[in-house]
Design an enzyme around this catalytic site. Structure first.
Site, short mmCIF file in Angstrom:
data_model
loop_
_atom_site.label_atom_id
_atom_site.label_comp_id
_atom_site.label_asym_id
_atom_site.label_seq_id
_atom_site.Cartn_x
_atom_site.Cartn_y
_atom_site.Cartn_z
N SER A 129 0.88 -1.28 0.14
CA SER A 129 0.07 0.01 -0.01
C SER A 129 0.80 1.19 0.03
CB SER A 129 -1.12 0.09 1.41
OG SER A 129 -0.21 -0.12 2.46
N ASP A 352 -3.39 5.44 12.12
CA ASP A 352 -2.73 5.35 10.84
C ASP A 352 -1.47 5.91 10.60
OD1 ASP A 352 -1.48 4.47 8.46
OD2 ASP A 352 -3.10 4.71 7.15
N HIS A 355 0.93 5.08 6.45
CA HIS A 355 0.50 5.72 5.10
C HIS A 355 0.70 7.14 5.52
CE1 HIS A 355 -1.70 1.77 5.04
NE2 HIS A 355 -1.06 1.70 3.86
#
Ligand SMILES: *[C@@H]1O[C@H](CO)[C@@H](O)[C@H](O)[C@H]1NC(C)=O
Ligand SMILES: *[C@@H]1O[C@H](CO)[C@@H](O)[C@H](O)[C@H]1NC(C)=O
Ligand SMILES: *[C@@H]1O[C@H](CO)[C@@H](O)[C@H](O)[C@H]1NC(C)=O
Length: 374
Positions: A129, A352, A355
């Site tokens: 990702s 998160d 990311h």
């Protein structure tokens, strides 16, 4: 279609032929020369010795950033769309990466120029990702530069393609978290450290940008394999750093066997760091990146780079074909403010800090990528 200009550059600044013990020096020199070439092209003097390392530097506030307003890219996934998800502070997107050293500035990303240079060519990101993060950043940087040009987003199995139809440019993403294969067999799912059938999808691509790391430490229910195979041996588990190194070595072998440097340019997106432990940035009370609004000042990160970086650099130093490391670890380590935190996919329940918000830090990875091909 080949890389005429690339081959020409390699001739003009041909380094000595690599010998096994000197190949890492050779690659470092190539990188420095490339950065130097970019500098010379902007009017720097050819008499100056190569001295510009675009990966060492610091972040400076610059109100002319971000490079795009993310709201003009409706295709940015929710996971990275921090502002759309309610992130209230916007200063994190208004920083520019400034390499150290006088005369060593990055050219501002020019999406139209990028598309012209890539006309008729195919770019593919391969990885997890974090690759998707960089892929979405690049497609938005390009789309926002030429908002009226037609595009087409398609997906087949694990490959997504963003096509700029007027330029014949395809920016693709192959989701492949380990680069080596995971195969379903009677005993269960087997992670095969020396099998890389997935590489069939990478043949003939003009520019490849690989990445793998974040999935190597997965355990428990989200670990997508039951056994690891190394040669003929099957293991229930093994040292993950060793497995990572073996898989990278398999990948390096694939590059050596399948890449024609005159036709394809290969990059490795370096290890993208996470920020879950404030001790690493001298703020022991911080248990995640939530509430971080500023980068670290200066050029050093107290916690140092993650150990995977040394493993990656070790493998790259032995590779038999030119691969340029997009060495984004240090510059990203300084950006504890760049993650979605609770403005990502999971909201408050799944902080998160792995990311990156878009617009944001991956735009700089792409801006550097652009400078390396100028
Ligand atoms: C990254 O930081 C480490 C120390 O933390 C340093 O040894 C290394 O040279 C740096 N790399 C770059 C490209 O700046
Ligand atoms: C978009 O891509 C799909 C799949 O390749 C294709 O069938 C379709 O014709 C494309 N659309 C345009 C407008 O080119
Ligand atoms: C945070 O980092 C420090 C210093 O590297 C380390 O000693 C500590 O164990 C880490 N804490 C957690 C929860 O991982």
């Amino acid at each position: 279609m080949g890389w005429g200009w690339w081959a020409q550059r390699q001739c003009r600044w041909a380094p000595p032929p690599p010998s096994p013990s000197h190949s890492s020096h050779w690659k470092l020199a190539l990188l420095t020369l490339m950065a130097w070439g970019a500098e010379a092209a902007r009017g720097g003097s050819n008499r100056d010795p190569p001295r510009c390392d675009v990966f060492q530097g610091s972040w400076v506030a610059d109100s002319s950033y971000p490079l795009y307003d993310p709201s003009v890219c409706p295709f940015i996934e929710r996971e990275f769309a921090c502002l759309r998800n309610g992130r209230p502070d916007v200063a994190f997107a208004k920083y520019r990466w400034q390499p150290l050293g006088g005369g060593c500035s990055l050219s501002r990303f020019d999406g139209h120029d990028f598309l012209e240079r890539m006309r008729g060519k195919t770019i593919m990101f391969v990885g997890d990702s974090l690759s998707r993060n960089q892929w979405q950043s690049l497609t938005c940087m390009l789309h926002s530069a030429v908002p009226n040009t037609k595009y087409n987003i398609t997906r087949q199995d694990d490959v997504s393609t963003f096509a700029f139809l007027d330029y014949g440019v395809k920016v693709m993403l192959d989701r492949n978290v380990y680069l080596v294969d995971v195969v379903r067999e009677p005993i269960g799912r087997v992670l095969k450290l020396d099998s890389i059938q997935g590489g069939k999808l990478w043949m003939g691509i003009d520019m490849l940008i690989f990445n793998t790391w974040h999935w190597w430490n997965r355990r428990g229910p989200t670990q997508p394999w039951d056994y690891i195979q190394d040669g003929k041996q099957i293991y229930k588990d093994m040292d993950r750093m060793v497995a990572f190194e073996k898989a990278l070595t398999t990948w390096a072998g694939w590059v050596a066997a399948n890449i024609d440097p005159a036709k394809s340019k290969v990059f490795f997106q370096g290890i993208s760091p996470s920020h879950y432990n404030g001790t690493q940035w001298n703020e022991p009370s911080a248990k995640s990146c939530v509430g971080q609004k500023q980068p670290m000042p200066g050029s050093t990160y107290p916690g140092g780079p993650p150990p995977a970086v040394a493993v990656l650099k070790g493998v790259l130093s032995k590779i038999k074909k030119p691969v340029v490391l997009l060495d984004i670890t240090n510059l990203s380590l300084l950006r504890k403010d760049g993650h979605p935190s609770m403005y990502g996919l999971g909201g408050r329940t799944a902080m998160d800090c792995s990311h990156w918000c878009l617009s944001g830090v991956p735009d700089t990875w792409n801006e550097i990528l652009y400078n390396l091909i100028l």
